[in-house]
Design a protein around this motif. Structure first.
Motif, PDB file in Angstrom:
ATOM      1  N   ILE A 399      -9.113  15.499  -3.170  1.00 21.97           N
ATOM      2  CA  ILE A 399      -8.121  16.207  -2.368  1.00 21.97           C
ATOM      3  C   ILE A 399      -6.933  15.288  -2.116  1.00 21.97           C
ATOM      4  O   ILE A 399      -7.075  14.213  -1.546  1.00 21.97           O
ATOM      5  N   THR A 400      -5.779  15.711  -2.576  1.00 25.04           N
ATOM      6  CA  THR A 400      -4.515  15.047  -2.282  1.00 25.04           C
ATOM      7  C   THR A 400      -3.581  16.116  -1.732  1.00 25.04           C
ATOM      8  O   THR A 400      -3.942  17.298  -1.692  1.00 25.04           O
ATOM      9  N   VAL A 401      -2.410  15.722  -1.322  1.00 21.32           N
ATOM     10  CA  VAL A 401      -1.456  16.720  -0.822  1.00 21.32           C
ATOM     11  C   VAL A 401      -1.154  17.741  -1.913  1.00 21.32           C
ATOM     12  O   VAL A 401      -1.138  18.948  -1.672  1.00 21.32           O
ATOM     13  N   VAL A 402      -0.945  17.259  -3.127  1.00 18.96           N
ATOM     14  CA  VAL A 402      -0.599  18.160  -4.241  1.00 18.96           C
ATOM     15  C   VAL A 402      -1.771  19.046  -4.621  1.00 18.96           C
ATOM     16  O   VAL A 402      -1.620  20.275  -4.763  1.00 18.96           O
ATOM     17  N   THR A 403      -2.969  18.456  -4.798  1.00 15.72           N
ATOM     18  CA  THR A 403      -4.112  19.279  -5.209  1.00 15.72           C
ATOM     19  C   THR A 403      -4.507  20.269  -4.117  1.00 15.72           C
ATOM     20  O   THR A 403      -4.983  21.369  -4.410  1.00 15.72           O
ATOM     21  N   ALA A 404      -4.305  19.887  -2.854  1.00 15.43           N
ATOM     22  CA  ALA A 404      -4.601  20.821  -1.767  1.00 15.43           C
ATOM     23  C   ALA A 404      -3.684  22.035  -1.842  1.00 15.43           C
ATOM     24  O   ALA A 404      -4.131  23.177  -1.663  1.00 15.43           O
ATOM     25  N   ILE A 405      -2.402  21.802  -2.130  1.00 16.36           N
ATOM     26  CA  ILE A 405      -1.448  22.912  -2.254  1.00 16.36           C
ATOM     27  C   ILE A 405      -1.829  23.819  -3.412  1.00 16.36           C
ATOM     28  O   ILE A 405      -1.869  25.050  -3.284  1.00 16.36           O
ATOM     29  N   VAL A 406      -2.158  23.207  -4.568  1.00 15.96           N
ATOM     30  CA  VAL A 406      -2.539  23.994  -5.742  1.00 15.96           C
ATOM     31  C   VAL A 406      -3.815  24.790  -5.464  1.00 15.96           C
ATOM     32  O   VAL A 406      -3.916  25.977  -5.800  1.00 15.96           O
TER      33      VAL A 406
END
Length: 440
Positions: A399-406
């Motif tokens: 979980i990163t900021v980008v993967t959380a958004i996706v």
């Protein structure tokens, strides 16, 4: 070591009379085992270069025999299959088709998940802005994402449940045989070719097979066998499991062979199935005690919420302990030492208490009324695929900021397609039973 993650048989639309108190108790107890085990696996200490996260159970010989008792994922999927079989039978009696059944599962699994992922993603963004070292932010995101493999796999096999139940009703032995051959075939192919990616196919075949065992339990086929026959099956499966692990064919550590799973976990599942069947009369008596019934009911009503939130809770508690140790306020013994083990009962008790508080506060997303599920096969398929991809994104990169958004966007697509009409329209809502993890 890959964490569990455990862990549900969603009881959408089931009548209370169809519930089995003993199975509900097993579900609740197994989820408690997951939280306790993960509490032990979250080890943190201060090294020369700062904080060190480690799995306190990894690499220790003592954990190998223990893993045979605390590896509850096969039991999760067996109980999941049991509850899914009963839920689908009840849904069909009310005229609910396969598409609507699958869509209801998507809603119940992803409704609580999308909230947790959004909150964690936002928290990681705040940590980054606050200047927390990037490696610590990444480690926190990775640790929290590990149990989510279960979300993707379970959602996938739930989407296939109507088809698997149909196969079970037409040719139960043939279905078991085909799935067993598939599991062994994947294991052999992976071992002989050296291509590890082949083994990932068993993320589907193994758990579909174990879920199928739950169908047999739900139909009464297992309990109809004599006590001696069930004991023979369980002891025989355990003997074969011990033999293949002693020979080095499969890892002796039942957690080391979790991702990807193999035939070893199927053998463990058969052992657990036999034990569960033999223990059901006793389990029912225990489950009917008022205090036990109330606790199990509370846990089962929030099982998906507990599963999703317990790892973020553990990471936050570990961070608080680390800050306290840096400031000389709290002791932080090295994982595995005598002092560390002496503090584990208090640590686990705190983890349980905080997880319970968080689950009480966030459980409304699991227990709320849901929009009417779609009856469109196409949209149910799209919802299932989008939901699985939403979990896979997090597993590949953490979980990163980008993967959380996706992931949130994909799950939003899944939920929209699972709703009739799509989210944003004038939805009709229905009150259904809350989601329960397979034992989990």
């Amino acid at each position: 070591m890959t964490t569990l993650a455990p862990l549900q048989a969603i009881s959408t639309g089931r009548q209370r009379s169809s519930r089995d108190a003993g199975i509900d108790l097993v579900r609740a107890a197994s989820l408690a085992v997951v939280v306790a085990l993960h509490s032990l696996m979250v080890g943190i200490s201060l090294g020369p270069n700062g904080a060190v996260f480690e799995n306190a159970a990894e690499g220790h010989a003592w954990f190998v025999p223990v893993s045979f008792f605390v590896q509850v994922m096969p039991l999760f999927f067996i109980v999941g299959g049991f509850s899914t079989r009963l839920a689908y039978r009840s849904a069909r009696s009310r005229g609910t088709g396969p598409a609507a059944f699958i869509a209801g599962r998507v809603q119940r699994l992803l409704g609580p998940a999308i909230v947790m992922i959004a909150v964690v993603g936002a928290s990681l963004l705040v940590m980054t802005i606050a200047g927390i070292p990037s490696d610590m932010v990444a480690e926190a995101g990775f640790r929290i994402s590990q149990p989510l493999w279960f979300l993707g796999v379970y959602l996938g096999i739930q989407a296939l449940a109507p088809a698997m139940i149909a196969g079970h009703e037409r040719a139960p032995r043939l279905m078991l045989g085909l799935l067993a051959l598939s599991v062994v075939g994947v294991d052999v192919a992976a071992a002989t070719t050296g291509i590890g990616g082949i083994a990932l196919l068993n993320l589907g075949f193994v758990w579909l097979l174990v879920q199928q065992l739950g169908f047999w339990l739900a139909d009464g086929s297992i309990d109809s066998l004599s006590v001696g026959a069930r004991a023979f099956i369980g002891i025989g499966a355990l003997a074969v499991l011990l033999a293949v692990t002693a020979a080095g064919i499969y890892p002796a550590n039942m957690y080391a062979g979790l991702n990807p799973p193999s035939a070893a976990l199927v053998l463990l599942g058969i052992t657990q199935l036999a034990a569960l069947s033999l223990a059901r009369p006793w389990l029912r008596r225990v489950a009917e005690r008022e205090l036990v019934r109330e606790v199990a009911s509370w846990i089962n009503g929030r099982s998906m919420t507990i599963y999703l939130w317990h790892m973020p809770v553990l990471i936050v508690l570990a961070a608080i302990g680390l800050v306290g140790a840096i400031n000389g306020v709290l002791p932080l013994p090295d994982p595995g030492t005598g002092a560390w083990w002496a503090t584990r009962p208090l640590w686990i008790a705190i983890a349980f208490a905080v997880t319970a508080i968080v689950s009480q506060l966030t459980g409304r997303w699991e227990r709320r009324a849901m929009p009417t599920p779609t009856a469109s096969t196409r949209r149910a398929v799209v919802a299932s695929i989008a939901g699985v991809l939403g979990a896979v994104v997090l597993l590949v990169s953490g979980i990163t900021v980008v993967t959380a958004i996706v992931s949130v966007l994909l799950m939003r697509v899944a939920l929209s397609n699972a709703t009739n009409p799509p989210l944003g329209g004038r939805e009709r809502y229905q009150r259904v039973m809350p989601a329960h993890l397979p034992t989990a």
